[in-house]
Design a protein around this motif. Sequence first.
Motif, mmCIF file in Angstrom:
data_model
loop_
_atom_site.group_PDB
_atom_site.id
_atom_site.type_symbol
_atom_site.label_atom_id
_atom_site.label_comp_id
_atom_site.label_asym_id
_atom_site.label_seq_id
_atom_site.Cartn_x
_atom_site.Cartn_y
_atom_site.Cartn_z
ATOM 1 N N GLN A 86 1.059 -3.827 14.950
ATOM 2 C CA GLN A 86 0.174 -2.790 14.428
ATOM 3 C C GLN A 86 0.806 -1.994 13.288
ATOM 4 O O GLN A 86 0.170 -1.758 12.251
ATOM 5 C CB GLN A 86 -0.219 -1.840 15.561
ATOM 6 N N ASP A 87 2.051 -1.573 13.449
ATOM 7 C CA ASP A 87 2.667 -0.731 12.427
ATOM 8 C C ASP A 87 2.838 -1.478 11.119
ATOM 9 O O ASP A 87 2.600 -0.915 10.036
ATOM 10 C CB ASP A 87 4.022 -0.214 12.919
ATOM 11 N N ALA A 88 3.246 -2.743 11.194
ATOM 12 C CA ALA A 88 3.443 -3.539 9.976
ATOM 13 C C ALA A 88 2.133 -3.685 9.212
ATOM 14 O O ALA A 88 2.089 -3.499 7.986
ATOM 15 C CB ALA A 88 4.011 -4.912 10.325
ATOM 16 N N MET A 89 1.050 -3.992 9.930
ATOM 17 C CA MET A 89 -0.234 -4.194 9.274
ATOM 18 C C MET A 89 -0.783 -2.896 8.710
ATOM 19 O O MET A 89 -1.258 -2.844 7.560
ATOM 20 C CB MET A 89 -1.240 -4.803 10.264
ATOM 21 N N ASN A 90 -0.722 -1.838 9.486
ATOM 22 C CA ASN A 90 -1.285 -0.566 9.033
ATOM 23 C C ASN A 90 -0.474 0.056 7.901
ATOM 24 O O ASN A 90 -1.022 0.730 7.028
ATOM 25 C CB ASN A 90 -1.394 0.409 10.203
ATOM 26 N N SER A 91 0.831 -0.157 7.912
ATOM 27 C CA SER A 91 1.665 0.330 6.813
ATOM 28 C C SER A 91 1.328 -0.388 5.515
ATOM 29 O O SER A 91 1.261 0.224 4.441
ATOM 30 C CB SER A 91 3.152 0.143 7.141
ATOM 31 N N TYR A 92 1.117 -1.683 5.617
ATOM 32 C CA TYR A 92 0.729 -2.472 4.446
ATOM 33 C C TYR A 92 -0.612 -1.989 3.895
ATOM 34 O O TYR A 92 -0.772 -1.776 2.679
ATOM 35 C CB TYR A 92 0.653 -3.948 4.829
ATOM 36 N N ALA A 93 -1.597 -1.799 4.777
ATOM 37 C CA ALA A 93 -2.921 -1.348 4.348
ATOM 38 C C ALA A 93 -2.848 0.047 3.720
ATOM 39 O O ALA A 93 -3.483 0.307 2.686
ATOM 40 C CB ALA A 93 -3.884 -1.346 5.533
ATOM 41 N N ALA A 94 -2.069 0.935 4.339
ATOM 42 C CA ALA A 94 -1.924 2.288 3.795
ATOM 43 C C ALA A 94 -1.252 2.255 2.430
ATOM 44 O O ALA A 94 -1.608 3.014 1.518
ATOM 45 C CB ALA A 94 -1.124 3.158 4.761
ATOM 46 N N GLY A 95 -0.275 1.350 2.265
ATOM 47 C CA GLY A 95 0.411 1.220 0.979
ATOM 48 C C GLY A 95 -0.539 0.794 -0.129
ATOM 49 O O GLY A 95 -0.445 1.296 -1.253
ATOM 50 N N LEU A 96 -1.453 -0.106 0.183
ATOM 51 C CA LEU A 96 -2.432 -0.536 -0.816
ATOM 52 C C LEU A 96 -3.345 0.617 -1.227
ATOM 53 O O LEU A 96 -3.612 0.835 -2.410
ATOM 54 C CB LEU A 96 -3.281 -1.693 -0.267
ATOM 55 N N HIS A 97 -3.814 1.359 -0.238
ATOM 56 C CA HIS A 97 -4.752 2.447 -0.526
ATOM 57 C C HIS A 97 -4.067 3.622 -1.238
ATOM 58 O O HIS A 97 -4.747 4.427 -1.883
ATOM 59 C CB HIS A 97 -5.409 2.925 0.761
ATOM 60 N N ASN A 98 -2.752 3.710 -1.129
ATOM 61 C CA ASN A 98 -2.022 4.817 -1.755
ATOM 62 C C ASN A 98 -1.380 4.437 -3.081
ATOM 63 O O ASN A 98 -0.553 5.189 -3.614
ATOM 64 C CB ASN A 98 -0.951 5.341 -0.795
#
Length: 225
Positions: free
Chosen positions: A43-55
């Motif tokens: 979960q953390d790896a995927m959500n960190s990646y998604a947050a990085g894209l949006h930021n």
Amino acid sequence: MSWIVRLMKSSLGAKYVVAVTGAGLFAFIIGHVGGNLLLYFGQDAMNSYAAGLHNLPYGLLWIARGGLLVFFGLHVYTAYRLAIQNKAARPRAYAFEDTLKASYASRTMARTGTIVLLFLIYHLAHYTFRIANYAGPYIDNQGRDDVYTMVVAGFNQPFISITYVAAMLVLGFHLSHGLSSMFQTLGINHSKYNPFFRKVMPLIGWAVCLAGATIPLAVLTGIIR
């Protein structure tokens, strides 16, 4: 600028557009599938990646999405225009001979492309715009968009997972011809490298698509949960 317009209207120019936009779209598919494979790391790896894209700064994500939309629109429009022109110009007497010479993937490019287009519309409605089969909102314990849980919830529905797997297989067929013919269209034609273009590039396309297909299957079988 007039020569550009004339080139775009010609059959050769249209083939260049399809090849160049196809290459750009395949590069995106590699990145998209590669990012989604982070689901295997939790979960953390995927959500960190998604947050990085949006930021991403300076609106880079939306710029990339805009460029992708232009590429996709040009690819679809030009490919269909070529298909219509080729069908109108093909003599009936040579239909059987052409069928023998052409591979199954090349003969079905318009059909597989249409299926991929319809799937993309559903995929955007499902996971991007979240108006189809969405039961969120999903927020993780850090207050981030919980993409991991959203994807798992979606793929826990067998019909949705089967649809995604089938779409990846259709995309694999589409790429198997597109990637092998792309270099020849662009004039990159050399006896030393042709075997790579014709045999290895389709395998790369299939590898990417099959990697993407493993994700819904992994969710259904409990490997990702």
